[in-house]
Design an enzyme around this catalytic site. Structure first.
Site, PDB file in Angstrom:
ATOM      1  N   LYS A 128       1.537 -17.341  -4.295  1.00 32.49           N
ATOM      2  CA  LYS A 128       0.175 -17.267  -3.740  1.00 32.49           C
ATOM      3  C   LYS A 128      -0.135 -18.551  -2.988  1.00 32.49           C
ATOM      4  O   LYS A 128      -0.663 -18.520  -1.897  1.00 32.49           O
ATOM      5  CB  LYS A 128      -0.880 -17.094  -4.853  1.00 32.49           C
ATOM      6  CG  LYS A 128      -1.018 -15.737  -5.496  1.00 32.49           C
ATOM      7  CD  LYS A 128      -1.791 -14.723  -4.707  1.00 32.49           C
ATOM      8  CE  LYS A 128      -0.941 -13.889  -3.827  1.00 32.49           C
ATOM      9  NZ  LYS A 128      -0.033 -12.951  -4.347  1.00 32.49           N
ATOM     10  N   CYS A 147       3.666  -3.598  12.337  1.00 27.95           N
ATOM     11  CA  CYS A 147       3.052  -2.838  13.439  1.00 27.95           C
ATOM     12  C   CYS A 147       2.098  -1.737  12.981  1.00 27.95           C
ATOM     13  O   CYS A 147       2.280  -1.138  11.928  1.00 27.95           O
ATOM     14  CB  CYS A 147       4.128  -2.184  14.277  1.00 27.95           C
ATOM     15  SG  CYS A 147       5.436  -3.252  14.817  1.00 27.95           S
ATOM     16  N   ARG A 170      -2.297  -5.596   8.665  1.00 31.18           N
ATOM     17  CA  ARG A 170      -0.875  -5.329   8.448  1.00 31.18           C
ATOM     18  C   ARG A 170      -0.007  -6.455   9.004  1.00 31.18           C
ATOM     19  O   ARG A 170       1.165  -6.554   8.655  1.00 31.18           O
ATOM     20  CB  ARG A 170      -0.477  -4.012   9.115  1.00 31.18           C
ATOM     21  CG  ARG A 170      -1.162  -2.796   8.530  1.00 31.18           C
ATOM     22  CD  ARG A 170      -0.961  -1.578   9.404  1.00 31.18           C
ATOM     23  NE  ARG A 170       0.407  -1.125   9.429  1.00 31.18           N
ATOM     24  CZ  ARG A 170       0.938  -0.247   8.596  1.00 31.18           C
ATOM     25  NH1 ARG A 170       0.199   0.284   7.651  1.00 31.18           N
ATOM     26  NH2 ARG A 170       2.189   0.123   8.690  1.00 31.18           N
ATOM     27  N   TRP A 219       4.280  -6.331  15.667  1.00 28.96           N
ATOM     28  CA  TRP A 219       4.824  -7.478  14.928  1.00 28.96           C
ATOM     29  C   TRP A 219       6.247  -7.613  15.453  1.00 28.96           C
ATOM     30  O   TRP A 219       7.095  -6.767  15.186  1.00 28.96           O
ATOM     31  CB  TRP A 219       4.812  -7.157  13.444  1.00 28.96           C
ATOM     32  CG  TRP A 219       5.061  -8.330  12.540  1.00 28.96           C
ATOM     33  CD1 TRP A 219       4.145  -9.221  12.053  1.00 28.96           C
ATOM     34  CD2 TRP A 219       6.319  -8.732  11.971  1.00 28.96           C
ATOM     35  NE1 TRP A 219       4.743 -10.139  11.233  1.00 28.96           N
ATOM     36  CE2 TRP A 219       6.078  -9.879  11.162  1.00 28.96           C
ATOM     37  CE3 TRP A 219       7.630  -8.266  12.071  1.00 28.96           C
ATOM     38  CZ2 TRP A 219       7.088 -10.528  10.463  1.00 28.96           C
ATOM     39  CZ3 TRP A 219       8.640  -8.921  11.374  1.00 28.96           C
ATOM     40  CH2 TRP A 219       8.353 -10.035  10.580  1.00 28.96           C
ATOM     41  N   GLU A 269       4.366 -16.205  -9.593  1.00 30.69           N
ATOM     42  CA  GLU A 269       3.349 -15.577  -8.743  1.00 30.69           C
ATOM     43  C   GLU A 269       2.352 -16.629  -8.231  1.00 30.69           C
ATOM     44  O   GLU A 269       1.934 -16.585  -7.065  1.00 30.69           O
ATOM     45  CB  GLU A 269       2.636 -14.464  -9.536  1.00 30.69           C
ATOM     46  CG  GLU A 269       1.426 -13.848  -8.870  1.00 30.69           C
ATOM     47  CD  GLU A 269       1.699 -13.133  -7.552  1.00 30.69           C
ATOM     48  OE1 GLU A 269       2.874 -13.032  -7.135  1.00 30.69           O
ATOM     49  OE2 GLU A 269       0.729 -12.701  -6.912  1.00 30.69           O
ATOM     50  N   GLU A 281       2.003 -18.943   0.359  1.00 38.19           N
ATOM     51  CA  GLU A 281       1.798 -17.997   1.457  1.00 38.19           C
ATOM     52  C   GLU A 281       0.445 -18.166   2.149  1.00 38.19           C
ATOM     53  O   GLU A 281       0.347 -17.928   3.341  1.00 38.19           O
ATOM     54  CB  GLU A 281       2.010 -16.545   1.017  1.00 38.19           C
ATOM     55  CG  GLU A 281       1.021 -16.020   0.024  1.00 38.19           C
ATOM     56  CD  GLU A 281       1.300 -14.575  -0.376  1.00 38.19           C
ATOM     57  OE1 GLU A 281       1.838 -13.806   0.417  1.00 38.19           O
ATOM     58  OE2 GLU A 281       0.949 -14.224  -1.524  1.00 38.19           O
ATOM     59  N   ASN A 296       6.510   2.296  15.737  1.00 39.64           N
ATOM     60  CA  ASN A 296       6.727   1.402  14.585  1.00 39.64           C
ATOM     61  C   ASN A 296       8.123   1.679  14.055  1.00 39.64           C
ATOM     62  O   ASN A 296       8.525   2.841  13.993  1.00 39.64           O
ATOM     63  CB  ASN A 296       5.761   1.718  13.441  1.00 39.64           C
ATOM     64  CG  ASN A 296       4.351   1.267  13.747  1.00 39.64           C
ATOM     65  OD1 ASN A 296       4.102   0.670  14.777  1.00 39.64           O
ATOM     66  ND2 ASN A 296       3.456   1.567  12.830  1.00 39.64           N
ATOM     67  N   GLY A 297       8.799   0.641  13.612  1.00 40.91           N
ATOM     68  CA  GLY A 297      10.137   0.836  13.049  1.00 40.91           C
ATOM     69  C   GLY A 297      11.175   0.160  13.926  1.00 40.91           C
ATOM     70  O   GLY A 297      10.855  -0.692  14.753  1.00 40.91           O
ATOM     71  N   HIS A 301      16.884 -30.167 -16.339  1.00 39.45           N
ATOM     72  CA  HIS A 301      18.236 -29.903 -15.820  1.00 39.45           C
ATOM     73  C   HIS A 301      18.319 -30.177 -14.321  1.00 39.45           C
ATOM     74  O   HIS A 301      19.252 -29.734 -13.661  1.00 39.45           O
ATOM     75  CB  HIS A 301      18.651 -28.468 -16.150  1.00 39.45           C
ATOM     76  CG  HIS A 301      18.707 -28.224 -17.620  1.00 39.45           C
ATOM     77  ND1 HIS A 301      19.694 -28.770 -18.415  1.00 39.45           N
ATOM     78  CD2 HIS A 301      17.877 -27.564 -18.451  1.00 39.45           C
ATOM     79  CE1 HIS A 301      19.474 -28.426 -19.672  1.00 39.45           C
ATOM     80  NE2 HIS A 301      18.372 -27.696 -19.723  1.00 39.45           N
ATOM     81  N   LYS A 319       1.474  -7.357   5.982  1.00 37.27           N
ATOM     82  CA  LYS A 319       1.064  -6.742   4.723  1.00 37.27           C
ATOM     83  C   LYS A 319       2.113  -5.769   4.209  1.00 37.27           C
ATOM     84  O   LYS A 319       2.394  -5.714   3.024  1.00 37.27           O
ATOM     85  CB  LYS A 319      -0.271  -6.021   4.954  1.00 37.27           C
ATOM     86  CG  LYS A 319      -0.831  -5.348   3.713  1.00 37.27           C
ATOM     87  CD  LYS A 319      -1.247  -6.377   2.678  1.00 37.27           C
ATOM     88  CE  LYS A 319      -1.743  -5.791   1.380  1.00 37.27           C
ATOM     89  NZ  LYS A 319      -1.757  -6.787   0.307  1.00 37.27           N
TER      90      LYS A 319
END
Ligand code: F6R
Length: 608
Positions: free
Chosen positions: A485, A2, A27, A75, A481, A488, A101-102, A504, A603
Site C-alpha cells: 500500500k 484500457c 482502470r 494503457w 500488504e 504504490e 483492449n487486449g 539474517h 486497476k
C-alpha cells in the site's frame, strides 16, 4: 487497463462517451479518444493524456456531432502513449473505426501482410491491424466482415467497431477481455465494465468469450463465434451510480476505506444463519471435502497477500496443507496439482491475466477451482467451478482496500465452514470464532475510529526515503500488504520482512532514524516481535507499532503506537490492515501524490 465505451441511440454520443471514459479512468490509462459517426464520415479525436484534455479539445464533445460512436482509454503496451497511438484507429479509406483492449499476439505477421497488400499504418500499435483487416475483408455485409477479421486474430481482444456504411450500428466482440452490453430504451451501449454503464441503464448482457454482438438503437443481437444468433439473459446491475462516485470524500481510496465495515458486513451477514456458516455457492459434503489433500491459493498483488493472511486460518481450522503461490509464478511452473487439490483463486476484478492463466494451468492438471471474486460475471468467476462473491461493490481507487478486506472475510468464512464439515473445527473453538466473525464489521469501524492520530503520524514519516514493515506469521502477512500500500500510492520505498529474518541480513540496513512499522497483533508472537523491536531500536530505528488495544508493554518499547481492537489472532489481519491503509493514504496525501490513480499502475491488469 484500457477502457472501451460504445453508444448508439438518438442522443448526441460524444458527451456520453466522454462521461463513460471518465468513469473508466480508474482502470489506468495514458491516452484517450473517441470516434463518432458524423454526417456520412467518421470523425476521430484523440489525445495523449487525460479524458479532460479530450473533453477540452472537443468542447465537451460538442465539436464531434453524431449519435453513434466508440471511445477508448489506452494503457500503452505496443508503442508510446502518443496521439497517433491512441485509439480509435481508422481504416485507410476512413470507413471503419476500431477500439481494442487486449493484445493481438500475431500482429507483426498481420502487419507485414497488410503492408504488402498496400495498407499504410499510422501507429505502432497492435490494434491498427484490425482496422485494416476490416477494410481488406469488406464485402458489403458488416457481420461477415467482422467475423472474417476476428478469425485472423490471435490473442485477447474486446473490440468496438464502427462502420460508416451502417451509421447507427456498432459491433462488439469479446475474446479473453471484458466487455459488457448495456440494454437501454431506444439506445444501447457497451463498456469494459459496468461502472461506465450505471448512469444509463441497470440492464446488462454479459458476453462469453467468442461471442459478438450487433447494437443498433432498436436492439441488440448476440451471436456465437460461428455467427449463429444466440439468446443471452439480461442481468440486473446491482451497483449504483453513487457507489461509483466519491460522495464528498477527497479520494475514492478514503471513501473505500470508510466503506469497509458495510462491505465486510455484506460479505458475511447473508452467509451466517442460525449460528452456522452457510456457503450456498460452495456447498460440498464432508465426503467431497475430504477428497482434497491440499489447498493451493493463487492470486496477484494484494489478493495474493490476502491469501498469505488466510493460509493460517485455513491450515488451523481445516488442517489441510495450504500453499500460496503468485499467479505469475504458478502459470509457468510445474505445479504438483491434481484432482485432489482445491485451488482457491482470489481476484477483485476477476480479470487479472496472470491469475486467469494460472487458473487454467491448474485446472488442466485436474484441480477444481473456487473463485473469490468481486466483479460479477467476470472471467475468473465464469471459469471457476464455484464462485464466492465478495460483494464489496465497485472499487475505483487503484489501491485495493475494501476489495482486500472482503476477500479476507470470505476466506475466514470458508475456513470456518470447511473446518466444521471436516470436523477439524471443534465445538470448543467454534463459538468464539463465530462471535468474532460476526463482530468484524463493528470492529473494523472501531479500528478506523481508533486511528484518528494517523494524519499526525503521516507528517512524521512522509519524508522518509525508505520504510520497513515487520511482523511474524499473520502479522507478516499484514506487513506485506502494508508495504505494498505504502509504495504504490506514496512512491516511498517500502519493504516487508518476517521479523525473525531481520538478523539474517536486513538489519544491516537499519540506521539512525530508519522507520520500522512493526505489526504486533498476533497474540502468540507479540513478545517475539517486541524483541525484534528492541533489536532495531538499538540500531537507531524509529518504531511505529500496530498492536492490540490493551497491550501496554508495547508503549514503552515503540516510539509511536497505533491500537486496533482485540480479536483472535487468525482474524487479526483484517483489523491490522486498517492502520496500514490509512497510514499509506495520509503519507501519500502529505506528499501530494495522485492517490486514486498512482503512476504506472492500472486497476485491472488484463495483460501479462
Ligand atoms: C494493490 C492492488 C493490486 C491488485 C492485483 C490483483 O493495491 O490493488 O496489487 O491486488 O493487481 O488484482 P485483482 O484482485 O483484480 O486480481
Amino acid at each position: 487497463m484500457c477502457g472501451i465505451v460504445g453508444f448508439t441511440g438518438a442522443r448526441e454520443t460524444a458527451p456520453l462517451l466522454l462521461e463513460g471514459l471518465k468513469r473508466l479512468e480508474y482502470r489506468g490509462y495514458d491516452s484517450a479518444g473517441i470516434a463518432v459517426m458524423g454526417d456520412q464520415v467518421i470523425q476521430v479525436e484523440k489525445v495523449s493524456g487525460k479524458v479532460q484534455k479530450l473533453s477540452d479539445k472537443t468542447d465537451g464533445g460538442a465539436a464531434v456531432p453524431g449519435c453513434t460512436g466508440i471511445g477508448h482509454t489506452r494503457w500503452a503496451t505496443h508503442g508510446a502513449p502518443t496521439d497517433l497511438n491512441a485509439h480509435p484507429h481508422l481504416s485507410n479509406d476512413g470507413r471503419f473505426a476500431v477500439v481494442h483492449n487486449g493484445i493481438i499476439e500475431n500482429f507483426a505477421e498481420l502487419r507485414e501482410e497488410l503492408i504488402a497488400a498496400g495498407y499504410t499504418f499510422q501507429s505502432e500499435t497492435d490494434t491498427e491491424v484490425i482496422v485494416h483487416l476490416l477494410e481488406s475483408f469488406d464485402g458489403g455485409d458488416l457481420k461477415t466482415t467482422v467475423m472474417r477479421t476476428v478469425a485472423r486474430l490471435e490473442g485477447s481482444y474486446a473490440l468496438g467497431v464502427l462502420c460508416s456504411d451502417k451509421p447507427d450500428t456498432l459491433y462488439a466482440v469479446k475474446e479473453a477481455s471484458p466487455l459488457i452490453l448495456g440494454v437501454g430504451i431506444g439506445e444501447n451501449y457497451f463498456a469494459s465494465d459496468v461502472t461506465a454503464l450505471v448512469s444509463y441503464t441497470k440492464n446488462a448482457i454479459y458476453l462469453d468469450d467468442g461471442d459478438f454482438a450487433e447494437l443498433t438503437p432498436a436492439g441488440i443481437t448476440v451471436f456465437d463465434s460461428t455467427g449463429k444468433k444466440i439468446e443471452k439473459p439480461v442481468s440486473r446491475i446491482t451497483w449504483t451510480v453513487e457507489a461509483a462516485e466519491k460522495g464528498g470524500y477527497d479520494h475514492f481510496m478514503l471513501k473505500e476505506i470508510m466503506e469497509q465495515p458495510a462491505a465486510v458486513r455484506a460479505a458475511i451477514a447473508p452467509r451466517v444463519k442460525d449460528g452456522e456458516v452457510h456457503l450456498d455457492e460452495f456447498d460440498l459434503s464432508p465426503e467431497e471435502l475430504k477428497q482434497f489433500n491440499k489447498i493451493v491459493i493463487t492470486a496477484c498483488g494484494s489478493a495474493y497477500y490476502a491469501g498469505c493472511a488466510a493460509k493460517y486460518a485455513l491450515e488451523s481450522l481445516c488442517r489441510i496443507p495450504t500453499e500460496v503461490v503468485l499467479a505469475s509464478e504458478l502459470r509457468y511452473g510445474e505445479p504438483l496439482i491434481d484432482s485432489h487439490t482445491l485451488l482457491i483463486v482470489i481476484s477483485q476484478s476477476g480479470e487479472t491475466a496472470d491469475t486467469i492463466a494460472a487458473m487454467k494451468e491448474c485446472r488442466s492438471r485436474g484441480a477444481k477451482a473456487l473463485a473469490i471474486v468481486n466483479v460479477v460475471e467476470s472471467t475468473i468467476a465464469k471459469l471457476a467451478d464455484w464462485t464466492l462473491y465478495t460483494w464489496a461493490g465497485p472499487e475505483i481507487a487503484v489501491a485495493t482496500t475494501k476489495g482486500y478486506t472482503t476477500q479476507l472475510a470470505v476466506l475466514f468464512l470458508l475456513a470456518m465452514s470447511m473446518g466444521r464439515k471436516l470436523g477439524t473445527l471443534d465445538d470448543d473453538r467454534y463459538p468464539a470464532l463465530l462471535y468474532d466473525i460476526l463482530r468484524l464489521p463493528k470492529l473494523i469501524q472501531n479500528a478506523i475510529d481508533l486511528n484518528h492520530g494517523i494524519p499526525a503520524l503521516a507528517k512524521k514519516y512522509h519524508k522518509s526515503p525508505s520504510l520497513f514493515f515487520i511482523g511474524r506469521n499473520t502479522d507478516w502477512a499484514v506487513a506485506l500488504e502494508g508495504a505494498l500500500k505504502m509504495k504504490e500510492i506514496s512512491y516511498i520505498h517500502a519493504e516487508s520482512y518476517a521479523a525473525g529474518e531481520l538478523k539474517h541480513g536486513t538489519i544491516a540496513l537499519i540506521e539512525e532514524g530508519t522507520p520500522v512499522i512493526a505489526v504486533c497483533c498476533n497474540e502468540h508472537l507479540v513478545d517475539k516481535t517486541i524483541s525484534n523491536i528492541v533489536e532495531v531500536k538499538a540500531r537507531g530505528a524509529r518504531v511505529l507499532a500496530v498492536a492490540l488495544r490493551g497491550n501496554h508493554k508495547i508503549v514503552s518499547q515503540a516510539n509511536d503506537v497505533i491500537f486496533i481492537p482485540e480479536i483472535n489472532t487468525l482474524f487479526s489481519p483484517i483489523l491490522a490492515v486498517i492502520p496500514m491503509q490509512l497510514l499509506a493514504y495520509h503519507v501519500a496525501k502529505e506528499n501530494g501524490c495522485d492517490i486514486d490513480k498512482p503512476k504506472n499502475l492500472a486497476k485491472s491488469v488484463t495483460v501479462e
